[in-house]
Structures are given as structure tokens and as C-alpha cells.
Design a protein around this motif. Structure first.
Motif, mmCIF file in Angstrom:
data_model
loop_
_atom_site.group_PDB
_atom_site.id
_atom_site.type_symbol
_atom_site.label_atom_id
_atom_site.label_comp_id
_atom_site.label_asym_id
_atom_site.label_seq_id
_atom_site.Cartn_x
_atom_site.Cartn_y
_atom_site.Cartn_z
ATOM 1 N N LYS A 95 28.321 35.228 67.038
ATOM 2 C CA LYS A 95 29.654 35.279 66.183
ATOM 3 C C LYS A 95 29.333 35.874 65.004
ATOM 4 C CE LYS A 95 33.973 34.258 65.583
ATOM 5 N NZ LYS A 95 35.130 35.599 65.844
ATOM 6 N N VAL A 96 28.317 35.025 63.987
ATOM 7 C CA VAL A 96 28.012 35.462 62.686
ATOM 8 C C VAL A 96 27.619 36.870 62.785
ATOM 9 C CG1 VAL A 96 26.227 35.084 60.938
ATOM 10 C CG2 VAL A 96 27.211 33.142 62.089
ATOM 11 N N ALA A 97 26.759 37.412 63.700
ATOM 12 C CA ALA A 97 26.411 38.821 63.600
ATOM 13 C C ALA A 97 27.291 39.902 63.633
ATOM 14 C CB ALA A 97 25.298 38.953 64.851
ATOM 15 N N GLN A 98 28.454 39.491 64.421
ATOM 16 C CA GLN A 98 29.607 40.353 64.700
ATOM 17 C C GLN A 98 30.686 40.077 63.476
ATOM 18 O OE1 GLN A 98 29.239 42.371 67.130
ATOM 19 N NE2 GLN A 98 27.366 40.962 67.302
ATOM 20 N N GLN A 99 30.739 39.004 62.989
ATOM 21 C CA GLN A 99 31.671 38.944 61.778
ATOM 22 C C GLN A 99 31.153 39.147 60.660
ATOM 23 O OE1 GLN A 99 34.510 36.328 62.501
ATOM 24 N NE2 GLN A 99 34.991 35.605 60.364
ATOM 25 N N TYR A 100 29.827 38.890 60.232
ATOM 26 C CA TYR A 100 29.413 39.385 58.887
ATOM 27 C C TYR A 100 28.317 40.471 59.027
ATOM 28 C CZ TYR A 100 31.333 34.983 57.505
ATOM 29 O OH TYR A 100 32.116 33.889 57.288
ATOM 30 N N ALA A 101 27.934 41.054 60.060
ATOM 31 C CA ALA A 101 27.132 42.227 60.360
ATOM 32 C C ALA A 101 25.688 41.994 59.680
ATOM 33 C CB ALA A 101 27.827 43.519 59.794
ATOM 34 N N VAL A 102 25.133 40.750 59.800
ATOM 35 C CA VAL A 102 23.665 40.389 59.407
ATOM 36 C C VAL A 102 22.934 40.433 60.545
ATOM 37 C CG1 VAL A 102 24.761 39.049 57.512
ATOM 38 C CG2 VAL A 102 24.202 37.922 59.703
ATOM 39 N N LYS A 103 21.517 40.314 60.269
ATOM 40 C CA LYS A 103 20.421 40.156 61.268
ATOM 41 C C LYS A 103 20.444 38.648 61.763
ATOM 42 C CE LYS A 103 17.676 44.422 60.893
ATOM 43 N NZ LYS A 103 16.368 44.616 60.903
ATOM 44 N N VAL A 104 20.108 38.426 63.112
ATOM 45 C CA VAL A 104 20.019 37.318 63.728
ATOM 46 C C VAL A 104 19.069 37.365 64.660
ATOM 47 C CG1 VAL A 104 22.390 36.466 63.125
ATOM 48 C CG2 VAL A 104 21.753 37.500 65.706
ATOM 49 N N VAL A 105 18.371 36.072 64.802
ATOM 50 C CA VAL A 105 17.254 35.686 65.943
ATOM 51 C C VAL A 105 17.822 34.789 66.665
ATOM 52 C CG1 VAL A 105 15.072 34.840 66.482
ATOM 53 C CG2 VAL A 105 15.340 36.527 64.577
ATOM 54 N N LEU A 106 18.050 34.874 68.077
ATOM 55 C CA LEU A 106 18.396 34.089 68.785
ATOM 56 C C LEU A 106 17.358 33.381 69.880
ATOM 57 C CD1 LEU A 106 21.828 35.884 70.112
ATOM 58 C CD2 LEU A 106 21.496 34.717 67.917
ATOM 59 N N ILE A 107 17.412 32.027 69.907
ATOM 60 C CA ILE A 107 16.149 31.250 70.751
ATOM 61 C C ILE A 107 16.984 30.755 71.800
ATOM 62 C CG2 ILE A 107 14.321 29.864 70.499
ATOM 63 C CD1 ILE A 107 15.246 30.606 67.262
ATOM 64 N N ASN A 108 16.631 31.199 73.055
ATOM 65 C CA ASN A 108 17.245 30.432 74.160
ATOM 66 C C ASN A 108 18.754 30.375 73.955
ATOM 67 O OD1 ASN A 108 14.897 30.798 75.872
ATOM 68 N ND2 ASN A 108 14.405 28.574 75.237
ATOM 69 N N PRO A 109 19.440 31.125 73.598
ATOM 70 C CA PRO A 109 20.987 31.081 73.042
ATOM 71 C C PRO A 109 21.742 30.716 74.470
ATOM 72 C CG PRO A 109 20.708 33.491 73.603
ATOM 73 C CD PRO A 109 19.103 32.864 73.834
ATOM 74 N N ALA A 110 22.938 29.791 74.251
ATOM 75 C CA ALA A 110 23.730 29.425 75.215
ATOM 76 C C ALA A 110 24.872 30.907 75.284
ATOM 77 C CB ALA A 110 24.486 28.285 74.815
ATOM 78 N N VAL A 111 24.927 31.314 76.433
ATOM 79 C CA VAL A 111 25.789 32.634 76.537
ATOM 80 C C VAL A 111 27.103 32.103 76.534
ATOM 81 C CG1 VAL A 111 26.325 34.574 78.022
ATOM 82 C CG2 VAL A 111 23.955 34.097 77.434
ATOM 83 N N THR A 112 27.493 31.081 77.371
ATOM 84 C CA THR A 112 28.870 30.655 77.795
ATOM 85 C C THR A 112 28.964 29.072 77.843
ATOM 86 O OG1 THR A 112 28.241 30.778 80.242
ATOM 87 C CG2 THR A 112 29.780 32.678 79.346
ATOM 88 N N PRO A 113 28.712 28.401 76.454
ATOM 89 C CA PRO A 113 28.711 27.087 76.465
ATOM 90 C C PRO A 113 29.972 26.470 76.864
ATOM 91 C CG PRO A 113 29.001 28.030 74.264
ATOM 92 C CD PRO A 113 28.707 29.133 75.090
ATOM 93 N N ASN A 114 30.990 27.103 76.981
ATOM 94 C CA ASN A 114 32.422 26.442 77.435
ATOM 95 C C ASN A 114 32.080 26.083 78.808
ATOM 96 O OD1 ASN A 114 32.318 29.380 77.200
ATOM 97 N ND2 ASN A 114 33.912 29.158 78.545
ATOM 98 N N ILE A 115 31.476 27.090 79.476
ATOM 99 C CA ILE A 115 31.262 26.780 81.110
ATOM 100 C C ILE A 115 30.259 25.516 81.058
ATOM 101 C CG2 ILE A 115 30.341 27.303 83.078
ATOM 102 C CD1 ILE A 115 31.428 30.314 82.305
ATOM 103 N N LEU A 116 28.943 25.284 80.351
ATOM 104 C CA LEU A 116 28.146 24.612 80.465
ATOM 105 C C LEU A 116 28.457 23.172 80.053
ATOM 106 C CD1 LEU A 116 24.818 23.926 80.703
ATOM 107 C CD2 LEU A 116 24.788 24.220 78.330
ATOM 108 N N LEU A 117 29.400 23.281 78.974
ATOM 109 C CA LEU A 117 29.758 21.721 78.277
ATOM 110 C C LEU A 117 31.091 21.203 79.076
ATOM 111 C CD1 LEU A 117 29.198 22.238 74.555
ATOM 112 C CD2 LEU A 117 27.803 21.010 76.325
#
Length: 195
Positions: free
Chosen positions: A83-105
Motif C-alpha cells: 500500500k505504501v509503494a502505491q500511495q507514496y511511489a517509493v521503493k519497497v522490499v517485501l519478505i514473504n508478504p501476506a497477499v490477502t491477510p483479510n482471508i487469513l485472519l
């Protein structure tokens, strides 16, 4: 060090029920102190509710608005960093990212106690809706994202991330686990990518 003297900031976002004491955050902090003291490392303790997590992130960007900010996020932190990458157009590194945490949680619905904050809270439909509000459907800046995955992640299916981030830089390793074993192998390369 005052904010006026800082030009580069690395914001680290930890995962669900984690803390700034996570191994990856410590490894990155130690590396920066030794090799890149000019980069200011920021790893806040995220609050329990997603909208409050986002408020903390916004406050960091406000505080360091004159700086070059990059982000690394793990698991739920990776979801937030997307979300940060889209909103602020900054570089990000994602480590084993949760894609749909709403489903998991969704499976964790009910009363919780945060293991680090010792704060009771409830995962309910409102919590899930707060997560959905932070979901990014389309990646607009794939060149700004590097995804690190390990296939033996016991919490998340790495194939979900392969699909979601297919236009981004991806490193996908056999074995490993959700914590991303051997993260320290990548810290120098991560900094090179981010800055």
C-alpha cells in the motif's frame, strides 16, 4: 540526530503479532549502523488495528517528508508496504508478504492478546474491513518492488505472491520458512536496490 540532518530513511514494518525486536529488523539495523550510518532506521511497534497501523505509517512519512524514504515489510508488514509503494511511489522490499491477510485472519476471529503489547483486542468484521481498505488491487509501480519468497513458508502460500507480484522483481527460494531463513544474505543487496 535531528530530522533536519537526516536525508535517507528506511522504514521497517514487522508482521502480525511481531515487534521491532524481530530478527530481520535487528539484522538490518545492525548492518546499517556498520555500513550505512547515513541511513536512519525506523521500526515502529505497530498497533493492533489496521487503520491505526496505517496512521503510524502516515506519521512517519509526515515526519520525514524531506527525506528519501524506502520500506521493507515482512508478512503483514509486506501487505502494508505494498500500500505504501502505491500511495507514496517509493521503493519497497517485501519478505514473504501476506497477499490477502483479510482471508487469513478471518480464521483468527475473536478475542486476541498481542504478545508484545500485552493488549487485548478483537478480530471481527470491522477489523477485516479495515484490512480490506488497505488492499491494493493493481500494482502501479512494479519496478519499485522486490519480493523475497521462500517456498516452505508454513503460514502463507508463496504462489499467491508469485501471482500478485509477477511484474515485480522476485527472488523465490526452495525451502526456508515464514521468517525467511538467511535474510542476512540479502541486506547489502536490499540497500543497493532501495537507494
Amino acid at each position: 540526530m535531528t530530522t533536519a540532518n537526516i536525508t535517507k530513511v528506511l522504514l521497517s514494518l514487522h508482521g502480525f503479532h511481531s515487534s521491532p525486536a524481530s530478527l530481520k529488523a535487528q539484522q538490518m539495523r545492525d548492518y546499517l549502523l556498520l555500513e550505512h550510518p547515513e541511513i536512519h532506521f525506523v521500526c515502529p511497534q505497530l498497533p493492533v488495528y489496521p487503520e491505526d497501523m496505517w496512521s503510524v505509517i502516515e506519521s512517519v512519512f509526515k515526519q520525514y517528508d524531506k527525506c528519501k524514504i524506502a520500506v521493507m515489510g515482512s508478512s503483514l508488514g509486506g501487505f502494508l508496504a505494498t500500500k505504501v509503494a502505491q500511495q507514496y511511489a517509493v521503493k519497497v522490499v517485501l519478505i514473504n508478504p501476506a497477499v490477502t491477510p483479510n482471508i487469513l485472519l478471518d480464521f483468527y476471529q475473536g478475542e486476541q492478546i498481542h504478545p508484545y503489547l500485552q493488549q487485548p483486542y478483537i478480530i471481527n468484521s470491522d477489523y477485516i474491513e479495515q484490512l480490506k481498505a488497505l488492499h491494493v488491487e493493481k500494482i502501479n509501480y512494479p519496478e519499485n518492488i522486490w519480493v523475497l519468497l521462500q517456498q516452505q513458508d508454513e503460514v502463507l502460500d508463496y504462489r499467491d505472491a508469485l501471482k500478485k507480484y509477477k511484474q515485480c522483481k522476485i527472488t523465490c527460494e526452495n525451502g526456508g520458512d515464514h521468517s525467511f531463513i538467511g535474510f542476512e544474505r540479502y541486506v547489502a543487496e536490499i540497500i543497493h536496490f532501495l537507494y
